[in-house]
Design a protein around this motif. Sequence first.
Motif, PDB file in Angstrom:
ATOM      1  N   ARG A 184      63.418 -21.951  -9.835  1.00 39.90           N
ATOM      2  CA  ARG A 184      62.407 -22.789 -10.140  1.00 39.90           C
ATOM      3  C   ARG A 184      63.006 -23.333 -11.467  1.00 39.90           C
ATOM      4  NH1 ARG A 184      56.698 -19.631 -10.386  1.00 39.90           N
ATOM      5  NH2 ARG A 184      57.752 -18.819  -8.638  1.00 39.90           N
ATOM      6  N   ALA A 190      65.451 -26.081 -10.872  1.00 39.33           N
ATOM      7  CA  ALA A 190      64.762 -27.377 -10.348  1.00 39.33           C
ATOM      8  C   ALA A 190      64.158 -28.040 -11.469  1.00 39.33           C
ATOM      9  CB  ALA A 190      63.826 -27.009  -9.099  1.00 39.33           C
ATOM     10  N   PHE A 191      63.705 -27.065 -12.566  1.00 38.62           N
ATOM     11  CA  PHE A 191      62.808 -27.643 -13.487  1.00 38.62           C
ATOM     12  C   PHE A 191      63.845 -28.709 -14.470  1.00 38.62           C
ATOM     13  CE2 PHE A 191      61.276 -26.928 -17.926  1.00 38.62           C
ATOM     14  CZ  PHE A 191      59.919 -27.614 -17.745  1.00 38.62           C
ATOM     15  N   ILE A 204      66.685 -29.834 -13.553  1.00 41.86           N
ATOM     16  CA  ILE A 204      66.939 -31.072 -13.068  1.00 41.86           C
ATOM     17  C   ILE A 204      65.981 -32.062 -12.706  1.00 41.86           C
ATOM     18  CG2 ILE A 204      67.689 -31.973 -10.532  1.00 41.86           C
ATOM     19  CD1 ILE A 204      68.973 -29.075  -9.998  1.00 41.86           C
ATOM     20  N   ALA A 205      64.863 -31.777 -12.525  1.00 42.95           N
ATOM     21  CA  ALA A 205      63.620 -32.540 -12.413  1.00 42.95           C
ATOM     22  C   ALA A 205      63.409 -33.549 -13.844  1.00 42.95           C
ATOM     23  CB  ALA A 205      62.343 -31.846 -12.072  1.00 42.95           C
ATOM     24  N   LEU A 206      63.437 -32.779 -14.932  1.00 43.61           N
ATOM     25  CA  LEU A 206      63.564 -33.219 -16.277  1.00 43.61           C
ATOM     26  C   LEU A 206      64.600 -33.989 -16.467  1.00 43.61           C
ATOM     27  CD1 LEU A 206      61.810 -30.719 -18.537  1.00 43.61           C
ATOM     28  CD2 LEU A 206      60.700 -32.647 -17.263  1.00 43.61           C
ATOM     29  N   TRP A 207      65.781 -33.512 -16.617  1.00 46.18           N
ATOM     30  CA  TRP A 207      66.884 -34.267 -17.202  1.00 46.18           C
ATOM     31  C   TRP A 207      67.957 -34.725 -16.261  1.00 46.18           C
ATOM     32  CZ3 TRP A 207      65.145 -35.790 -21.618  1.00 46.18           C
ATOM     33  CH2 TRP A 207      64.714 -34.945 -22.411  1.00 46.18           C
ATOM     34  N   PHE A 216      60.344 -21.051 -18.741  1.00 45.55           N
ATOM     35  CA  PHE A 216      60.275 -22.434 -18.855  1.00 45.55           C
ATOM     36  C   PHE A 216      60.527 -22.882 -20.280  1.00 45.55           C
ATOM     37  CE2 PHE A 216      57.850 -22.531 -14.834  1.00 45.55           C
ATOM     38  CZ  PHE A 216      58.646 -23.150 -14.132  1.00 45.55           C
ATOM     39  N   TYR A 221      58.750 -36.166 -23.401  1.00 41.47           N
ATOM     40  CA  TYR A 221      57.909 -35.487 -22.648  1.00 41.47           C
ATOM     41  C   TYR A 221      57.001 -34.806 -23.598  1.00 41.47           C
ATOM     42  CZ  TYR A 221      61.243 -36.037 -18.937  1.00 41.47           C
ATOM     43  OH  TYR A 221      61.974 -36.758 -17.682  1.00 41.47           O
ATOM     44  N   PRO A 222      56.029 -35.383 -24.101  1.00 39.42           N
ATOM     45  CA  PRO A 222      54.964 -34.835 -24.948  1.00 39.42           C
ATOM     46  C   PRO A 222      54.499 -33.340 -24.553  1.00 39.42           C
ATOM     47  CG  PRO A 222      54.289 -36.986 -24.306  1.00 39.42           C
ATOM     48  CD  PRO A 222      55.578 -36.778 -23.443  1.00 39.42           C
ATOM     49  N   GLY A 223      54.614 -33.215 -23.253  1.00 40.29           N
ATOM     50  CA  GLY A 223      53.777 -32.024 -22.533  1.00 40.29           C
ATOM     51  C   GLY A 223      54.622 -30.811 -22.947  1.00 40.29           C
ATOM     52  N   LEU A 224      55.824 -30.884 -23.227  1.00 40.45           N
ATOM     53  CA  LEU A 224      56.545 -29.807 -23.529  1.00 40.45           C
ATOM     54  C   LEU A 224      56.246 -29.027 -24.744  1.00 40.45           C
ATOM     55  CD1 LEU A 224      60.532 -31.254 -23.226  1.00 40.45           C
ATOM     56  CD2 LEU A 224      59.505 -29.541 -22.046  1.00 40.45           C
ATOM     57  N   ARG A 277      53.375 -27.883 -25.063  1.00 40.29           N
ATOM     58  CA  ARG A 277      52.355 -26.884 -24.783  1.00 40.29           C
ATOM     59  C   ARG A 277      53.209 -25.358 -24.063  1.00 40.29           C
ATOM     60  NH1 ARG A 277      49.728 -28.749 -18.995  1.00 40.29           N
ATOM     61  NH2 ARG A 277      49.784 -30.595 -19.952  1.00 40.29           N
ATOM     62  N   TYR A 278      54.487 -25.546 -23.887  1.00 40.07           N
ATOM     63  CA  TYR A 278      55.340 -24.665 -23.729  1.00 40.07           C
ATOM     64  C   TYR A 278      55.957 -23.916 -24.795  1.00 40.07           C
ATOM     65  CZ  TYR A 278      55.446 -25.952 -19.059  1.00 40.07           C
ATOM     66  OH  TYR A 278      55.158 -26.151 -17.585  1.00 40.07           O
ATOM     67  N   HIS A 332      60.954 -37.487 -11.845  1.00 38.43           N
ATOM     68  CA  HIS A 332      61.161 -36.029 -11.564  1.00 38.43           C
ATOM     69  C   HIS A 332      61.568 -35.560 -10.254  1.00 38.43           C
ATOM     70  CE1 HIS A 332      60.018 -35.799 -15.611  1.00 38.43           C
ATOM     71  NE2 HIS A 332      58.813 -35.318 -15.624  1.00 38.43           N
ATOM     72  N   ASN A 377      64.688 -36.714  -8.931  1.00 35.34           N
ATOM     73  CA  ASN A 377      65.803 -36.181  -9.414  1.00 35.34           C
ATOM     74  C   ASN A 377      66.336 -34.743  -8.563  1.00 35.34           C
ATOM     75  OD1 ASN A 377      66.191 -37.770 -11.591  1.00 35.34           O
ATOM     76  ND2 ASN A 377      65.204 -36.481 -13.024  1.00 35.34           N
ATOM     77  N   LEU A 378      65.250 -34.323  -7.993  1.00 38.38           N
ATOM     78  CA  LEU A 378      65.007 -33.134  -7.187  1.00 38.38           C
ATOM     79  C   LEU A 378      65.876 -33.256  -5.776  1.00 38.38           C
ATOM     80  CD1 LEU A 378      62.279 -30.863  -8.344  1.00 38.38           C
ATOM     81  CD2 LEU A 378      64.651 -30.238  -8.497  1.00 38.38           C
ATOM     82  N   ASP A 386      59.465 -22.197  -5.316  1.00 42.40           N
ATOM     83  CA  ASP A 386      59.974 -22.530  -6.648  1.00 42.40           C
ATOM     84  C   ASP A 386      60.005 -23.851  -6.845  1.00 42.40           C
ATOM     85  OD1 ASP A 386      60.446 -19.787  -6.762  1.00 42.40           O
ATOM     86  OD2 ASP A 386      62.417 -20.003  -5.652  1.00 42.40           O
ATOM     87  N   ALA A 405      58.329 -25.748 -10.153  1.00 43.88           N
ATOM     88  CA  ALA A 405      59.292 -26.467 -11.229  1.00 43.88           C
ATOM     89  C   ALA A 405      58.783 -27.836 -11.364  1.00 43.88           C
ATOM     90  CB  ALA A 405      60.698 -26.704 -10.681  1.00 43.88           C
ATOM     91  N   ALA A 413      53.443 -31.360 -15.835  1.00 41.63           N
ATOM     92  CA  ALA A 413      52.978 -30.988 -17.158  1.00 41.63           C
ATOM     93  C   ALA A 413      53.577 -31.381 -18.433  1.00 41.63           C
ATOM     94  CB  ALA A 413      52.725 -29.443 -17.244  1.00 41.63           C
ATOM     95  N   CYS A 414      54.712 -31.596 -18.439  1.00 42.47           N
ATOM     96  CA  CYS A 414      55.528 -31.929 -19.451  1.00 42.47           C
ATOM     97  C   CYS A 414      55.451 -33.498 -19.892  1.00 42.47           C
ATOM     98  CB  CYS A 414      57.208 -31.993 -19.375  1.00 42.47           C
ATOM     99  SG  CYS A 414      57.429 -30.203 -19.304  1.00 42.47           S
ATOM    100  N   SER A 459      52.510 -35.246 -20.072  1.00 39.48           N
ATOM    101  CA  SER A 459      51.221 -35.765 -20.499  1.00 39.48           C
ATOM    102  C   SER A 459      51.006 -34.984 -21.859  1.00 39.48           C
ATOM    103  CB  SER A 459      50.240 -35.274 -19.600  1.00 39.48           C
ATOM    104  OG  SER A 459      50.145 -34.067 -19.014  1.00 39.48           O
TER     105      SER A 459
END
Lengths: 559, 280
Positions: free
Chosen positions: A18, A21-22, A24-27, A73, A119-122, A124-125, B219, B222-223, B267, B271, B277-278, B280
């Motif tokens: 996970r 994939a996270f 990869i999806a972001l960057w 995350f 990514y303003p939403g980061l 929240r992490y 996103h 990219n996957l 998974d 992701a 979520a990132c 917004s």
Amino acid sequence: MSVPSRLDAVAFATVERRLKAFVIALWRRSPPLRARPHGAPDQPLRANFDGGLVRLPESFRGYSGGAAIELFFATVAHVAAHLQFGSSRFAVGGLKPLQVALVSLVEDARVEQLALQVYPGLRRYWLPHHVATATGAVTAPALLARLARALIDPDYRDDNGWVSKGRTMFFAERERWHDASISRTIGSLLGNDLGQMRVQFNAKSYVVEPVYRDDNMGLWDFGEAAAADDGTVLEAVRLNQTEGGASADRAAPVRAEAEVGVPVARYPEWDFLIGRDRAEWTTLVEYGASEGPASRIDAILERHPVLVHRITTLIRSAKVSRPLRLRRQPEGDRLDLEACISATMDHRAGHTPDFKVYAKLERRYRDLAVLLLLDVSQSTNDIVRGAGSSVLELEREAAALLAHAMAGLGDPFAIHAFCSDTRADVRYFRVKDFGAPYDAAARRHLAGLTGRYSTRMGAALRHAGRELAAQRSHRRLLLMVSDGEPSDVDVADRRYLVEDARHAILAMAHFGIDVFCVGLDADGDSYLTRIFGRRNVLQVDRVERLPEKLPMLYFRLTG
Amino acid sequence: MPAPSRNAAKREQCTMDLRDYFIDQEPYYRPLADEIALFEAAYANRMPIMLKGPTGCGKTRFVEHMAWRLNRPIVTVACHEDMTAADLVGRYLLDPQGTVWHDGPLTLAVRHGAICYLDEIVEARQDTTVVIHPLTDDRRILPLEKKGELVHAHSDFQLVISYNPGYQSVLKDLKESTKQRFGAIDFRYPAPAVEAEIIAHEASIDRPLAQRLVAIAEHSRNLRGHGLDEGASTRMLIQAGRLMARGIPLEAACQVALVLPITDDEDIRGALTAAIACCS
């Protein structure tokens, strides 16, 4: 946000895919992620991205369920921000430990701010982990934590002069955040100030806060000399080594006794001039395959994520054996409309109708055994133009990917390799046998293949054929990968070994063995088609594409 | 753009059989490059065309738009793996008097001069695709073997196929002899700004909202190859946008229209949800 489902710790292994994939999806980058084992129980563990690997704690103590996942995350997002926006390492030079800690802290804030712009939403992490408050004792760790919070949390109020100064300096440089050197400037200045405030800083016990941030080892270049007496850096280096060498593997060099082979068979050789076999002409000698690190094979799979994924998808579809609709059957579970109509038409026209008017679905199962025979002669050491690696290296990659596919399909398969040094010493290596599992030992053998001597194809083909003939599968396939013409030092006539190999192939057809050759020699058309027949040869003109071609070819041949 | 009166006249000439296959309203299509000019030139030569590109990037919409623009009827056939040649060209059926021939969709288009669009042609069995061979070279004929008839293609007839190259490419691929009969236009997901424009138009949402959807799609794209076979398509984003136009919040709309349909892998879903979520 998800609710914690279990109250035990979440292991890195369960969230690894996970997290990957996270990132990869972001960057769109896929750094290798690894777990970092816990040390002493009282020593808090942080992530680390030294030396090309990203190591995350195998679990976060004190966090469980959903909170632990969120923390993973947050951590991986922070490290990814470093990788995305960081530049070359800072040289430690004459910086004091406190300054190193502060430069790192400012750098952390810098890359996070840049990531937040995208990514303003980061937020929240990350934000929930910043819990420092503007109260309590003024100690170095407390002030550092307060500064860290001040640099990311716009709603945080802190009247401390030093914290406010840091915040003002950092945000004044907003336009220059893309320049990593500002971290160094701001960090060292703040370090000076803090030093003058006579606040105690203990470099030994200092741990980066908050918990999602990494230990910053990846930011610094400590230089050769410094590395020797710094415990933490030393530890990082040591970890690197064990991972690079994969301690479980015995990366043994070619052992001397491996050079002693066991003669296992004598095979005839076809002499086209006299038109008959020369009996017992070649001696086939089996050698123990030398071993290399199995991690080399795993690394191959990691280098080709797209291909591995495609193979996995194909395995799935090939495995379930798609239902086949059989038409015009004498019996079945439904009517075949076409057949019914033509039967009725025949009937009306006065002909005898065909009563096979049913259709049924049937699943066909796979039943085949495959032997992959690799040519490991001296010429496979040649570097392929455009690929930067040798033919053997590409053969190895292709074999690794193919083995991955075959192991996934559950087809019985073997991987053997051959080369030759005159007719008295045709060398044969067993990387993996039919009965054996495709395990670490097989991978070590595959990793340890080296290219030497010549290519006496016929004898090796006969031996492989005999092996394959003993398999009790419906279909038996011999898949050969070769980079050049059959040759040996004791043969002068170029045609001689070609004709012999052709003869060996013809004989194999009698046993019902299919032979297919993948040729890596651009000019190989003439002799390879002569040996294997036009339909049974695939020329790979761009050798660097062999690793992707071979598994796909396999699916085609067996699909 | 053709005048309505001319349109009507042309339709009158066309046989009753195809009247329903005309497209009345202009289908919205946002050109990405020169594909409209290319297609028009190809149609002028009746050159068979292959539209390549990932699912949901606008291939079908494009061909519908072109049919409208050229004012030709369009016969669409969605190909599937159990399709026989008879499904395309036609078959004899029984009636009380005896047997009667029914033209298949392809024959209909060939006889009366429509654009025939074979969607996802690789899905069809290879023996089926061979029936289009004589139509796609100079002969332009369609032999109806069972009927014993040779249909010469109407001068307005054109064949268009769509083909998704990345999709199960090894087990299913076009024969070389089929491929080489076609000209090809390559489709990709549009550039972010253009894609946002399309989504904003189709889903009737604000441009900034559409831009966020495009960023989210990025996103998932990219996957591709790292757990997903294909990223989120423009069509998916439009669906998400439509939900949002009805008051569903962004994250929920993305879950329904994007994350849940695109994969069953927990998974990858996790992701993707985190990545969304990132934004917004």
